[in-house]
Design an enzyme around this catalytic site. Structure first.
Site, PDB file in Angstrom:
ATOM      1  N   LYS A 131     -19.338 -49.230   4.215  1.00 40.98           N
ATOM      2  CA  LYS A 131     -18.970 -49.433   2.803  1.00 40.98           C
ATOM      3  C   LYS A 131     -18.572 -50.882   2.630  1.00 40.98           C
ATOM      4  O   LYS A 131     -18.093 -51.513   3.575  1.00 40.98           O
ATOM      5  CB  LYS A 131     -17.786 -48.529   2.429  1.00 40.98           C
ATOM      6  CG  LYS A 131     -17.704 -48.200   0.960  1.00 40.98           C
ATOM      7  CD  LYS A 131     -18.685 -47.101   0.618  1.00 40.98           C
ATOM      8  CE  LYS A 131     -18.584 -46.649  -0.810  1.00 40.98           C
ATOM      9  NZ  LYS A 131     -19.432 -45.474  -1.060  1.00 40.98           N
ATOM     10  N   GLY A 243     -16.952 -33.795 -16.436  1.00 42.49           N
ATOM     11  CA  GLY A 243     -17.786 -34.996 -16.377  1.00 42.49           C
ATOM     12  C   GLY A 243     -19.086 -34.735 -17.101  1.00 42.49           C
ATOM     13  O   GLY A 243     -19.579 -33.592 -17.169  1.00 42.49           O
ATOM     14  N   GLY A 245     -21.650 -37.450 -16.839  1.00 39.70           N
ATOM     15  CA  GLY A 245     -22.386 -38.653 -16.446  1.00 39.70           C
ATOM     16  C   GLY A 245     -23.619 -38.269 -15.649  1.00 39.70           C
ATOM     17  O   GLY A 245     -24.163 -37.172 -15.790  1.00 39.70           O
ATOM     18  N   ASN A 246     -24.041 -39.171 -14.775  1.00 41.26           N
ATOM     19  CA  ASN A 246     -25.286 -38.982 -14.028  1.00 41.26           C
ATOM     20  C   ASN A 246     -25.303 -37.667 -13.256  1.00 41.26           C
ATOM     21  O   ASN A 246     -26.249 -36.870 -13.352  1.00 41.26           O
ATOM     22  CB  ASN A 246     -25.488 -40.178 -13.083  1.00 41.26           C
ATOM     23  CG  ASN A 246     -26.643 -39.964 -12.136  1.00 41.26           C
ATOM     24  OD1 ASN A 246     -26.456 -39.586 -10.988  1.00 41.26           O
ATOM     25  ND2 ASN A 246     -27.857 -40.164 -12.620  1.00 41.26           N
TER      26      ASN A 246
HETATM   27  P1  NAD Z   1     -20.667 -41.535 -14.302  1.00 39.72           P
HETATM   28  O1  NAD Z   1     -19.867 -42.766 -14.483  1.00 39.72           O
HETATM   29  O2  NAD Z   1     -22.104 -41.519 -14.666  1.00 39.72           O
HETATM   30  O3  NAD Z   1     -19.971 -40.322 -15.113  1.00 39.72           O
HETATM   31  C1  NAD Z   1     -18.622 -40.017 -14.991  1.00 39.72           C
HETATM   32  C2  NAD Z   1     -18.279 -38.962 -16.034  1.00 39.72           C
HETATM   33  O4  NAD Z   1     -16.942 -38.535 -15.800  1.00 39.72           O
HETATM   34  C3  NAD Z   1     -18.334 -39.463 -17.477  1.00 39.72           C
HETATM   35  O5  NAD Z   1     -18.863 -38.455 -18.307  1.00 39.72           O
HETATM   36  C4  NAD Z   1     -16.867 -39.675 -17.827  1.00 39.72           C
HETATM   37  O6  NAD Z   1     -16.603 -39.523 -19.211  1.00 39.72           O
HETATM   38  C5  NAD Z   1     -16.246 -38.553 -17.022  1.00 39.72           C
HETATM   39  N1  NAD Z   1     -14.818 -38.739 -16.782  1.00 39.72           N
HETATM   40  C6  NAD Z   1     -14.186 -39.834 -16.301  1.00 39.72           C
HETATM   41  N2  NAD Z   1     -12.872 -39.611 -16.212  1.00 39.72           N
HETATM   42  C7  NAD Z   1     -12.666 -38.342 -16.630  1.00 39.72           C
HETATM   43  C8  NAD Z   1     -11.534 -37.508 -16.780  1.00 39.72           C
HETATM   44  N3  NAD Z   1     -10.312 -37.940 -16.461  1.00 39.72           N
HETATM   45  N4  NAD Z   1     -11.707 -36.231 -17.250  1.00 39.72           N
HETATM   46  C9  NAD Z   1     -12.934 -35.785 -17.573  1.00 39.72           C
HETATM   47  N5  NAD Z   1     -14.042 -36.532 -17.464  1.00 39.72           N
HETATM   48  C10 NAD Z   1     -13.909 -37.778 -16.993  1.00 39.72           C
HETATM   49  O7  NAD Z   1     -20.449 -41.133 -12.773  1.00 39.72           O
HETATM   50  P2  NAD Z   1     -21.409 -40.280 -11.833  1.00 39.72           P
HETATM   51  O8  NAD Z   1     -22.389 -41.192 -11.194  1.00 39.72           O
HETATM   52  O9  NAD Z   1     -21.863 -39.068 -12.559  1.00 39.72           O
HETATM   53  O10 NAD Z   1     -20.384 -39.874 -10.672  1.00 39.72           O
HETATM   54  C11 NAD Z   1     -19.462 -38.821 -10.842  1.00 39.72           C
HETATM   55  C12 NAD Z   1     -18.772 -38.545  -9.527  1.00 39.72           C
HETATM   56  O11 NAD Z   1     -19.742 -38.235  -8.525  1.00 39.72           O
HETATM   57  C13 NAD Z   1     -17.959 -39.707  -8.939  1.00 39.72           C
HETATM   58  O12 NAD Z   1     -16.884 -39.158  -8.219  1.00 39.72           O
HETATM   59  C14 NAD Z   1     -18.931 -40.345  -7.960  1.00 39.72           C
HETATM   60  O13 NAD Z   1     -18.260 -41.057  -6.928  1.00 39.72           O
HETATM   61  C15 NAD Z   1     -19.596 -39.107  -7.400  1.00 39.72           C
HETATM   62  N6  NAD Z   1     -20.901 -39.364  -6.806  1.00 39.72           N
HETATM   63  C16 NAD Z   1     -21.914 -39.883  -7.543  1.00 39.72           C
HETATM   64  C17 NAD Z   1     -23.142 -40.106  -6.944  1.00 39.72           C
HETATM   65  C18 NAD Z   1     -24.300 -40.630  -7.739  1.00 39.72           C
HETATM   66  O14 NAD Z   1     -25.398 -40.729  -7.169  1.00 39.72           O
HETATM   67  N7  NAD Z   1     -24.153 -40.927  -9.024  1.00 39.72           N
HETATM   68  C19 NAD Z   1     -23.343 -39.800  -5.581  1.00 39.72           C
HETATM   69  C20 NAD Z   1     -22.290 -39.240  -4.850  1.00 39.72           C
HETATM   70  C21 NAD Z   1     -21.073 -39.031  -5.483  1.00 39.72           C
END
Ligand code: NAD
Length: 452
Positions: A131, A243, A245-246
């Site tokens: 990391k 959440g 997001g992605n």
């Molecule tokens: P993102 O930034 O696309 O989306 C995050 C979402 O969480 C958003 O909808 C935001 O509004 C919501 N959010 C943030 N704080 C919040 C809260 N307090 N209460 C409710 N909703 C809240 O992020 P992502 O890429 O979807 O990642 C989400 C999680 O998955 C993270 O923990 C990330 O580390 C983990 N993750 C992501 C990936 C990836 O490929 N994107 C891979 C492994 C792990």
């Protein structure tokens, strides 16, 4: 029968040096690296790892900390601190993102690099854990300044990373553009084209199809197996998701395609600086919600209400009468304070986010017999697809999307089955079983190489 609690033999029985016991009450004060070490210690004890292997795996193999001087747009020079931590590369080149964060610490980077080692091992991809990070806040930096940080980062470390040693990727507050600057500088230094040095590249410059969907779909591939294990049909289940997001969006898409119904979604509201839950008991319409969502995964509140969604408080997602909970937002969301609000109907928790469950809540979930799919298994689809990107980049031959997603399904499904079979055979909590498999594989690689 209650699940086995991983305590293992005492130090007196084994003659081994025992790590300092971690008192549950002190857990809140531990930093991320100490938490990662405590999790490791528990499983190392269960596996009966010898003292040298424990000593090796409790700490990163290598750490680099360096200065990145950047001439800012106003003509002054500012010095940023950069990190790269390589926890373990016995099973293959290190793999892990580079984070830009004003509160970055070397301990967070150490912990995340260790978790990457276990994540790659549990899905059995030939990569280790690493990391990186830079202490900075991109919100206050121009594109040119960010480019200089990226190029400066790789100039400091170009001889210690690379496609056959350590492969970075985007992470918190970094994206494909940052990765392309890093790749370009690396190629300039080494005089060649090394697309396998970086993953998370845009598809037109050596990225993999399917990467956008990979993490969310991966969560649902494991969820589908968990449902099979419990003899439940997806079409007879409903889910609540934290959440949007992605990860959450693609998890919702695939789960809905399997016949499931998502009745509640929670997300952060930037204007009000708090989270809300949006509920539609008949099932949320993904396309409709996407049409009122910004690029940060924030749902337009008033438009959602106009479309008939009930607006509930942020924690309400956890209180729904559903069979499945998918925390897919941020860390530390299921805590000692709200774990008691999980409805008796809940049978499965699939952790899409990293570290959504605190140690205290985890014990309660285990005691209630809820089937938990731990984060580093459930969300490993992202790194698995990054591995596919690396393979394709090294071959300079790219697969169709269906091929990528088919291979992803195979990897995630086999990983889930291996963990659930160990959990059943040894009567372990799923998180402990996943750690036991991952740590066992890395320890074996270290032994087989003759390191310990
Ligand atoms: P993102 O930034 O696309 O989306 C995050 C979402 O969480 C958003 O909808 C935001 O509004 C919501 N959010 C943030 N704080 C919040 C809260 N307090 N209460 C409710 N909703 C809240 O992020 P992502 O890429 O979807 O990642 C989400 C999680 O998955 C993270 O923990 C990330 O580390 C983990 N993750 C992501 C990936 C990836 O490929 N994107 C891979 C492994 C792990």
């Amino acid at each position: 029968m209650p699940e086995t609690v991983l305590t293992g033999p005492t130090a007196a029985e084994t003659g081994r040096v025992e790590a300092a016991p971690v008192k549950p009450k002190a857990a809140k004060a531990l930093n991320s690296f100490q938490i990662a070490q405590a999790q490791f210690d528990k499983v190392a004890e269960y596996l009966g790892l010898d003292p040298a292997t424990r000593e090796l795996l409790r700490y990163p193999l290598r750490e680099y900390q360096f200065a990145i001087p950047v001439r800012m747009d106003n003509g002054t020079v500012k010095v940023f601190r950069g990190f790269r931590v390589q926890h373990n590369d016995a099973r293959g080149p290190g793999k892990g993102g580079i984070r830009f964060h004003p509160q970055e610490t070397v301990d967070t980077v150490r912990a995340l690099s260790m978790w990457m080692t276990w994540k790659c091992a549990v899905v059995d991809i030939p990569l280790g854990g690493a990391k990186g990070g830079v202490i900075c806040d991109p919100h206050n930096l121009s594109a040119r300044e960010q480019e200089q940080i990226c190029r400066g980062w790789v100039r400091q470390i170009a001889r210690n990373v690379g496609p056959i040693s350590d492969v970075p990727a985007p992470d918190v507050m970094t994206n494909a553009q940052h990765m392309l600057w890093i790749l370009d500088e690396f190629e300039h230094i080494h005089g060649g084209r090394y697309p396998g040095f970086i993953t998370g590249k845009p598809v037109h410059l050596g990225g993999s199809l399917g990467r956008t969907e990979a993490t969310g779909y991966g969560v649902v591939f494991t969820l589908r197996e968990a449902l099979k294990q419990l003899g439940m049909r997806p079409e007879n289940t409903s889910a609540s998701v934290q959440g949007f997001g992605n990860v959450a969006q693609y998890a919702i898409e695939l789960y809905t395609r399997l016949g499931g119904r998502v009745i509640a979604v929670s997300c952060w509201d930037q204007a009000d600086q708090c989270s809300y839950t949006y509920r539609k008991r008949t099932g949320v319409d993904l396309q409709e919600l996407l049409s009122i969502t910004d690029r940060f995964g924030g749902i337009g509140k008033s438009k959602a209400v106009e479309l008939g969604y009930e607006l509930l408080h942020g924690d309400a997602w956890i209180e729904q009468n559903v069979e499945i909970l998918i925390p897919a937002a941020i860390e530390h969301q299921i805590t000692g304070d709200n774990v008691g609000k999980i409805a008796p109907t809940v049978r499965i928790i699939a952790e899409g986010a990293n570290g959504p469950t605190t140690l205290e809540a985890d014990t309660e979930i285990q005691n209630r017999g809820i089937l938990l799919i731990p984060d580093f298994l459930a969300n490993a689809g992202g790194v698995t697809c990054s591995y596919f990107e690396q393979v394709q980049s090294n071959m300079n031959y790219f697969w169709e999307k269906d091929e990528v997603l088919g291979k992803l399904d195979v990897k995630m499904t086999s990983a889930y089955i291996a963990v659930s079979e160990l959990a059943r055979r040894e009567n372990l909590y799923m998180r402990d079983a996943a750690y036991a498999i991952a740590i066992g594989r890395v320890a074996k690689a270290c032994h087989d190489r003759g390191w310990v």
